[in-house]
Design a protein around this motif. Structure first.
Motif, mmCIF file in Angstrom:
data_model
loop_
_atom_site.group_PDB
_atom_site.id
_atom_site.type_symbol
_atom_site.label_atom_id
_atom_site.label_comp_id
_atom_site.label_asym_id
_atom_site.label_seq_id
_atom_site.Cartn_x
_atom_site.Cartn_y
_atom_site.Cartn_z
ATOM 1 N N ASN A 204 0.907 -1.331 -0.033
ATOM 2 C CA ASN A 204 0.141 0.063 0.042
ATOM 3 C C ASN A 204 0.794 1.443 -0.214
ATOM 4 N N TYR A 205 2.007 1.289 0.848
ATOM 5 C CA TYR A 205 2.843 2.330 0.868
ATOM 6 C C TYR A 205 3.412 2.504 -0.591
ATOM 7 N N TYR A 206 3.879 1.390 -1.243
ATOM 8 C CA TYR A 206 4.665 1.442 -2.632
ATOM 9 C C TYR A 206 3.480 2.174 -3.461
ATOM 10 N N LYS A 207 2.466 1.703 -3.444
ATOM 11 C CA LYS A 207 1.361 2.267 -4.435
ATOM 12 C C LYS A 207 0.875 3.690 -4.283
ATOM 13 N N ARG A 208 0.950 4.048 -2.883
ATOM 14 C CA ARG A 208 0.716 5.454 -2.797
ATOM 15 C C ARG A 208 2.005 6.522 -3.227
ATOM 16 N N MET A 209 3.000 5.903 -2.713
ATOM 17 C CA MET A 209 4.381 6.747 -3.406
ATOM 18 C C MET A 209 4.689 6.866 -4.973
ATOM 19 N N CYS A 210 4.173 5.595 -5.719
ATOM 20 C CA CYS A 210 4.208 5.768 -7.093
ATOM 21 C C CYS A 210 3.306 6.888 -7.724
ATOM 22 N N SER A 211 1.884 6.689 -6.892
ATOM 23 C CA SER A 211 0.957 7.834 -7.264
ATOM 24 C C SER A 211 1.279 9.198 -6.946
#
Length: 366
Positions: A204-211
């Motif tokens: 979840n952290y990964y996806k939000r950082m990518c966004s």
């Protein structure tokens, strides 16, 4: 006597020149200049190298810290505990996210954040601890994490100087919620220009950082939240992938030089950074202290040796943070280091005769 600088990036460039130009040409052939396949390829390999599930390449190391805190929803009204003995970017990451850095002193021997001083600084506003693996040496992660867990705080690891550093056999950046890296040219793993990255094991952290790094968007022209243009460039990603093949060898050479310094410098005027048994430093810097720094620096310059200085003003005494009300004497260990620290030349391309020249000069200092 040959001239010995604190750092010589030209020597490293000459070592990888042909590969670097080939990598850049591939980026230019595909015109993949912003983000894209070369950044993605580096992210995959960097994550694997650090042992993390995910890596996010971004524009620089300061942004990496801000991105981590914003991903954790840390912002105005929140506090983050930060060591006073660190490069200012650690505190910038907190401030740019809208939160307030709360400084604590370092230990008198390892010069890393002192776990024994953290709990006294925790308030209802505290949301996270930012631990820094300063100079390439790890802080006591288990001790700090125990405090974070006890008080339900996030732990963000500032790994900007610690590419290839290990704590109890585990690569740094994997114990906290996120590990933040700088790929500034002078780092152990540095690009041509600016670059940064964050590793995490949380999807979840990964996806939000990518966004967040891409204008708050996962689908082009559709923006889920207010985001930023924090993408890593394709050339930077390609160069980092080239250098990643060499980083272990480069770090091993740094360790060889550090071992010589620690065993062959016998002058009692020099104090070394203490290294606990659980710490495996990547030796981004080799910092020592000396009673009269100005005299020592002048002496070394007279021997055609030019050490570095990291850092002459601790964070809590910087003008930018005067509004926080800290004063001289609040953090004596950090202040002592600021007045007495010297960074000896250390980089993988430093030849044995140059290392000997440094050792001989220091042993003759009085």
């Amino acid at each position: 006597m040959q001239r010995i600088n604190f750092l010589d990036l030209k020597e490293q460039y000459l070592q990888i020149k042909e590969e670097a130009w080939q990598a850049m040409e591939k980026v230019m052939d595909q015109t993949a200049f912003s983000g894209g396949p070369f950044v993605a390829s580096f992210e995959e390999k960097f994550a694997a190298w650090t042992g993390a599930k995910y890596a996010v390449g971004i524009s620089n190391g300061t942004i990496a810290l801000q991105l981590a805190f914003q991903t954790l929803n840390i912002g105005p009204g929140d506090e983050v505990i930060v060591p006073a003995n660190t490069f200012i970017a650690t505190a910038w990451g907190v401030s740019h996210a809208g939160a307030t850095p709360v400084f604590v002193d370092c230990t008198s021997d390892t010069w890393e954040i002192d776990p024994a001083l953290i709990e006294a600084k925790i308030t209802p506003k505290t949301k996270a601890i930012a631990g820094v693996h300063l100079y390439g040496q790890t802080f006591d992660i288990d001790a700090v994490k125990a405090i974070a867990d006890k008080h339900n705080l996030y732990l963000v690891e500032d790994c900007a100087q610690a590419h290839g550093a290990y704590y109890k056999g585990r690569h740094v950046g994997n114990t906290g919620h996120m590990g933040c890296f700088s790929f500034y040219p002078g780092k152990n793993l540095g690009t041509f220009g600016e670059g940064g990255g964050v590793i995490t094991n949380d999807e979840n952290y990964y996806k939000r950082m990518c966004s967040l790094r891409n204008h708050g968007s996962t689908v082009r022209y559709y923006h889920d939240e207010i985001g930023y243009n924090w993408r890593m460039g394709g050339i930077e990603g390609a160069i980092l992938e080239v250098k990643l093949k060499y980083i272990d060898g480069w770090n091993n050479r740094r360790k060889e030089i550090a071992a010589r310094y620690k065993t062959e410098i016998t002058n009692k005027a020099i104090t070394f950074q203490a290294m606990p048994e659980w710490a495996d430093s990547s030796y981004h810097l080799f910092v020592v202290t000396v009673a009269d720094r100005e005299h020592f620096m002048q002496y070394m310059n007279s021997k055609n040796i030019y050490p570095g200085l990291h850092y002459p003003v601790p964070c809590h005494l910087q003008k930018a943070y005067a509004h926080l009300g800290y004063k001289q004497g609040d953090f004596p260990n950090s202040e002592y280091l600021a007045e007495h620290c010297v960074s000896l030349p250390i980089y993988a391309e430093l030849k044995d005769d140059a290392v000997q020249q440094v050792i001989d000069a220091i042993n003759a200092y009085n």
